[in-house]
Design an enzyme around this catalytic site. Structure first.
Site, short mmCIF file in Angstrom:
data_model
loop_
_atom_site.label_atom_id
_atom_site.label_comp_id
_atom_site.label_asym_id
_atom_site.label_seq_id
_atom_site.Cartn_x
_atom_site.Cartn_y
_atom_site.Cartn_z
N ARG A 19 0.84 -1.22 0.00
CA ARG A 19 0.00 0.00 0.00
C ARG A 19 0.87 1.26 0.00
O ARG A 19 0.58 2.25 0.69
CB ARG A 19 -0.94 0.03 1.22
CG ARG A 19 -1.83 -1.17 1.36
CD ARG A 19 -2.94 -1.22 0.32
NE ARG A 19 -3.86 -2.31 0.64
CZ ARG A 19 -3.72 -3.55 0.19
NH1 ARG A 19 -2.72 -3.87 -0.63
NH2 ARG A 19 -4.59 -4.48 0.54
N SER A 66 -10.82 0.50 3.65
CA SER A 66 -10.05 0.29 4.89
C SER A 66 -9.52 1.62 5.38
O SER A 66 -8.84 2.33 4.64
CB SER A 66 -8.87 -0.64 4.61
OG SER A 66 -9.32 -1.84 4.04
N GLU A 71 -4.83 4.87 6.35
CA GLU A 71 -4.52 4.61 4.93
C GLU A 71 -4.88 5.78 4.01
O GLU A 71 -4.08 6.19 3.18
CB GLU A 71 -5.22 3.32 4.46
CG GLU A 71 -4.86 2.96 3.04
CD GLU A 71 -5.56 1.70 2.55
OE1 GLU A 71 -5.18 0.62 3.01
OE2 GLU A 71 -6.45 1.82 1.70
P1 FAD Z 1 -8.56 9.51 -4.77
O1 FAD Z 1 -9.22 9.06 -3.54
O2 FAD Z 1 -9.20 10.60 -5.55
O3 FAD Z 1 -7.07 9.94 -4.43
C1 FAD Z 1 -6.28 9.13 -3.58
C2 FAD Z 1 -4.86 9.70 -3.58
O4 FAD Z 1 -4.30 9.58 -4.88
C3 FAD Z 1 -4.82 11.18 -3.24
O5 FAD Z 1 -3.63 11.43 -2.51
C4 FAD Z 1 -4.72 11.87 -4.59
O6 FAD Z 1 -4.05 13.11 -4.53
C5 FAD Z 1 -3.94 10.87 -5.39
N1 FAD Z 1 -4.28 10.88 -6.82
C6 FAD Z 1 -5.47 10.55 -7.38
N2 FAD Z 1 -5.39 10.66 -8.72
C7 FAD Z 1 -4.13 11.08 -9.00
C8 FAD Z 1 -3.45 11.39 -10.21
N3 FAD Z 1 -4.00 11.28 -11.42
N4 FAD Z 1 -2.15 11.83 -10.11
C9 FAD Z 1 -1.55 11.93 -8.91
N5 FAD Z 1 -2.15 11.65 -7.74
C10 FAD Z 1 -3.42 11.21 -7.80
N6 FAD Z 1 -7.77 0.19 -2.04
C11 FAD Z 1 -7.03 -0.91 -2.24
O7 FAD Z 1 -5.81 -0.83 -2.41
N7 FAD Z 1 -7.60 -2.15 -2.25
C12 FAD Z 1 -8.92 -2.32 -2.09
O8 FAD Z 1 -9.39 -3.45 -2.13
C13 FAD Z 1 -9.73 -1.17 -1.88
N8 FAD Z 1 -11.07 -1.30 -1.67
C14 FAD Z 1 -11.83 -0.20 -1.43
C15 FAD Z 1 -13.19 -0.37 -1.19
C16 FAD Z 1 -13.99 0.74 -0.94
C17 FAD Z 1 -15.47 0.53 -0.68
C18 FAD Z 1 -13.44 2.03 -0.95
C19 FAD Z 1 -14.31 3.23 -0.74
C20 FAD Z 1 -12.07 2.21 -1.18
C21 FAD Z 1 -11.25 1.09 -1.41
N9 FAD Z 1 -9.86 1.21 -1.64
C22 FAD Z 1 -9.11 0.10 -1.86
C23 FAD Z 1 -9.22 2.54 -1.63
C24 FAD Z 1 -9.32 3.29 -2.99
O9 FAD Z 1 -10.38 2.81 -3.76
C25 FAD Z 1 -8.03 3.18 -3.80
O10 FAD Z 1 -6.95 3.71 -3.07
C26 FAD Z 1 -8.13 3.91 -5.14
O11 FAD Z 1 -6.97 3.68 -5.90
C27 FAD Z 1 -8.35 5.41 -4.99
O12 FAD Z 1 -8.71 5.92 -6.26
P2 FAD Z 1 -9.36 7.34 -6.43
O13 FAD Z 1 -9.37 7.67 -7.89
O14 FAD Z 1 -10.66 7.39 -5.75
O15 FAD Z 1 -8.29 8.26 -5.71
P1 NAP Z 2 -10.23 -10.54 4.95
O1 NAP Z 2 -10.29 -11.57 3.90
O2 NAP Z 2 -11.25 -10.51 6.02
O3 NAP Z 2 -8.79 -10.62 5.64
C1 NAP Z 2 -8.43 -9.69 6.66
C2 NAP Z 2 -7.02 -9.22 6.42
O4 NAP Z 2 -6.14 -10.31 6.58
C3 NAP Z 2 -6.84 -8.68 5.02
O5 NAP Z 2 -6.80 -7.31 5.11
C4 NAP Z 2 -5.59 -9.35 4.50
O6 NAP Z 2 -4.51 -8.46 4.28
C5 NAP Z 2 -5.16 -10.33 5.56
N1 NAP Z 2 -5.11 -11.68 4.97
C6 NAP Z 2 -6.11 -12.57 4.92
N2 NAP Z 2 -5.66 -13.72 4.37
C7 NAP Z 2 -4.38 -13.52 4.06
C8 NAP Z 2 -3.35 -14.33 3.47
N3 NAP Z 2 -3.56 -15.59 3.12
N4 NAP Z 2 -2.14 -13.78 3.29
C9 NAP Z 2 -1.89 -12.54 3.66
N5 NAP Z 2 -2.81 -11.72 4.22
C10 NAP Z 2 -4.02 -12.21 4.43
O7 NAP Z 2 -10.14 -9.10 4.26
P2 NAP Z 2 -11.27 -8.13 3.72
O8 NAP Z 2 -11.30 -6.96 4.61
O9 NAP Z 2 -12.53 -8.88 3.42
O10 NAP Z 2 -10.65 -7.63 2.35
C11 NAP Z 2 -10.41 -8.54 1.29
C12 NAP Z 2 -9.30 -7.98 0.41
O11 NAP Z 2 -9.71 -6.73 -0.15
C13 NAP Z 2 -8.01 -7.70 1.19
O12 NAP Z 2 -6.92 -8.02 0.37
C14 NAP Z 2 -8.07 -6.23 1.47
O13 NAP Z 2 -6.79 -5.62 1.52
C15 NAP Z 2 -8.82 -5.70 0.25
N6 NAP Z 2 -9.59 -4.49 0.62
C16 NAP Z 2 -8.91 -3.33 0.75
C17 NAP Z 2 -9.58 -2.16 1.07
C18 NAP Z 2 -8.84 -0.84 1.15
O14 NAP Z 2 -9.50 0.19 1.22
N7 NAP Z 2 -7.53 -0.85 1.13
C19 NAP Z 2 -10.95 -2.19 1.28
C20 NAP Z 2 -11.60 -3.40 1.18
C21 NAP Z 2 -10.91 -4.56 0.84
P3 NAP Z 2 -4.36 -7.58 2.94
O15 NAP Z 2 -5.24 -6.41 3.17
O16 NAP Z 2 -2.93 -7.26 2.95
O17 NAP Z 2 -4.77 -8.41 1.77
#
Ligand code: FAD
Ligand code: NAP
Length: 342
Positions: free
Chosen positions: A164, A238, A334
């Site tokens: 991340r 998250s 995050e």
């Molecule tokens: P924004 O929220 O608009 O911006 C995020 C950051 O990126 C800001 O700092 C912004 O300045 C920068 N940015 C955006 N666009 C640009 C650009 N073109 N150039 C330079 N900087 C830029 N993230 C995960 O990694 N895994 C997940 O599974 C995941 N699941 C999610 C589920 C939900 C329900 C939600 C709401 C969020 C989730 N996220 C997840 C977080 C998010 O969706 C990601 O980080 C996504 O990449 C953000 O995209 P955005 O366009 O909305 O960025």
């Molecule tokens: P989950 O399956 O309930 O698991 C909880 C956490 O445990 C996850 O965040 C995951 O880390 C870790 N995990 C589980 N199994 C793993 C394995 N075998 N090896 C390493 N790490 C493991 O998670 P969840 O919340 O439903 O989300 C599912 C996936 O979507 C995850 O990968 C999560 O990161 C991603 N997600 C991200 C966001 C966001 O905003 N960043 C939001 C929703 C979902 P990791 O997160 O490192 O995978």
């Protein structure tokens, strides 16, 4: 392109938090990006690149030009055997791109289905889910330097991707507008489906050798069932990163908390699910001052009607303090925080 002064940001972030930007512009093409950067330079304004606002906390008014990158386009740069090099413009919707690559028969991105936001934001935190991260598919990231408007190209190695994390959250923080991402995809790349929840669903469905389409469908179904829809329950996914602690610290904690889940993360580090720590501290489902912790997923903080970023951040601070007090683990927020409280 219009540059709107004193613009409302509440519909531009998935937490639906209130705040205004000193100025706002939506760039539909490269010319618009140049115009916006020139304007900001002339006015002495900072520029905040913006995508879908799904990883942002608006904590108050933002003293900057918020530049939403809405450029569109998918270009085939080259094709060798079953591998393609694609250039995707930054404003493309991430999930639509994933679906399209799956329809084209390319492997790899299916695990990242249904992540909200844009392609341009994907490298910022090296988006990841269900055992896959963006990093291995990135060939290069293109952008413009905010201070000079100069084009910049970073190879995947230059991006310094981590968990991340990337150079865009470190050395190049707030200095680059990403304009396009080059992705290398292959039809024959291995399908990754070892992540427990994903593997279980595929097994339940009797799919022994999943194709990218099977993984895509499974991830979409799991996410729809498990994660709150920001359109109904405003959230930013998250709220905290899963902390990495030393194997020694995890072992000590597991003596008193034998049920604590942990995952080896390499280099002697262990990843502990932040959701588990938060739940263990009693926060799951709590609502306070119009903000809360989702009852089904304690890593997701929800705006329950307060619309005030500072309240959400106060809740986050209290959660962090209780996790620190009980487990001696520091949770890192995050999403990026913008506005008066930063
Ligand atoms: P924004 O929220 O608009 O911006 C995020 C950051 O990126 C800001 O700092 C912004 O300045 C920068 N940015 C955006 N666009 C640009 C650009 N073109 N150039 C330079 N900087 C830029 N993230 C995960 O990694 N895994 C997940 O599974 C995941 N699941 C999610 C589920 C939900 C329900 C939600 C709401 C969020 C989730 N996220 C997840 C977080 C998010 O969706 C990601 O980080 C996504 O990449 C953000 O995209 P955005 O366009 O909305 O960025
Ligand atoms: P989950 O399956 O309930 O698991 C909880 C956490 O445990 C996850 O965040 C995951 O880390 C870790 N995990 C589980 N199994 C793993 C394995 N075998 N090896 C390493 N790490 C493991 O998670 P969840 O919340 O439903 O989300 C599912 C996936 O979507 C995850 O990968 C999560 O990161 C991603 N997600 C991200 C966001 C966001 O905003 N960043 C939001 C929703 C979902 P990791 O997160 O490192 O995978």
């Amino acid at each position: 392109m219009q540059i709107e002064p004193n613009a409302d940001l509440s519909t531009l972030n998935t937490l639906a938090l209130s705040g205004r930007a000193r100025a706002f512009a939506r760039a539909a093409d490269a010319g618009d990006i140049d115009t916006a950067l020139d304007f900001a330079r002339a006015q002495g304004l900072a520029v905040l690149p913006w995508g879908g606002g799904s990883n942002i906390v608006v904590a108050g008014d933002v003293d900057a030009l918020v530049l939403q990158v809405a450029t569109r386009g998918r270009q085939l740069l080259s094709s060798t055997g079953d591998t393609v090099l694609l250039r995707i413009e930054a404003g493309e919707n991430w999930h639509d791109l994933v679906r399209w690559t799956v329809e084209q028969g390319y492997s790899g991105l299916a695990n990242l289905a249904l992540i909200p936001g844009t392609v341009g934001a994907a490298p910022i935190q090296n988006i990841g889910a269900y055992g896959v991260e963006l990093e291995p598919f990135v060939d290069a990231v293109h952008g413009r330097r905010i201070d000079s408007g100069e084009p910049i190209r970073l190879s995947a190695r230059d991006c310094a991707f981590g968990y991340r994390d990337s150079i865009f959250k470190g050395e190049l923080r707030d200095t680059v507008v990403i304009t396009a991402v080059d992705l290398r995809l292959s039809a024959s790349a291995a399908v990754e489906c070892s992540y427990p929840g994903l593997a279980a669903r595929l097994t339940e469905q009797g799919i022994a050798r999943p194709a990218p389409r099977d993984v895509f469908d499974a991830v979409v179904a799991i996410r729809r069932a498990r994660l709150p829809d920001p359109a109904k329950e405003p959230n930013a996914g998250s709220f905290f990163k899963n902390p990495l602690v030393s194997a020694g610290q995890a072992e000590v904690l597991q003596r008193t908390e034998p049920e604590m889940p942990s995952f080896a993360a390499g280099q002697g580090l262990v990843k502990i699910p932040a959701a588990w720590l938060i739940e263990r501290c009693g926060w799951k489902g709590l609502v306070r001052d119009g903000v809360g912790v989702h009852p089904a997923h304690s890593l997701v903080l929800v705006n329950c009607g307060a619309n005030i970023g500072e309240r959400l951040l106060q809740l986050a601070a209290d959660i962090r303090a209780s996790v620190q007090a009980r487990f001696a683990i520091d949770l890192e927020i995050e999403p990026r925080i913008y506005g008066a409280a930063t």
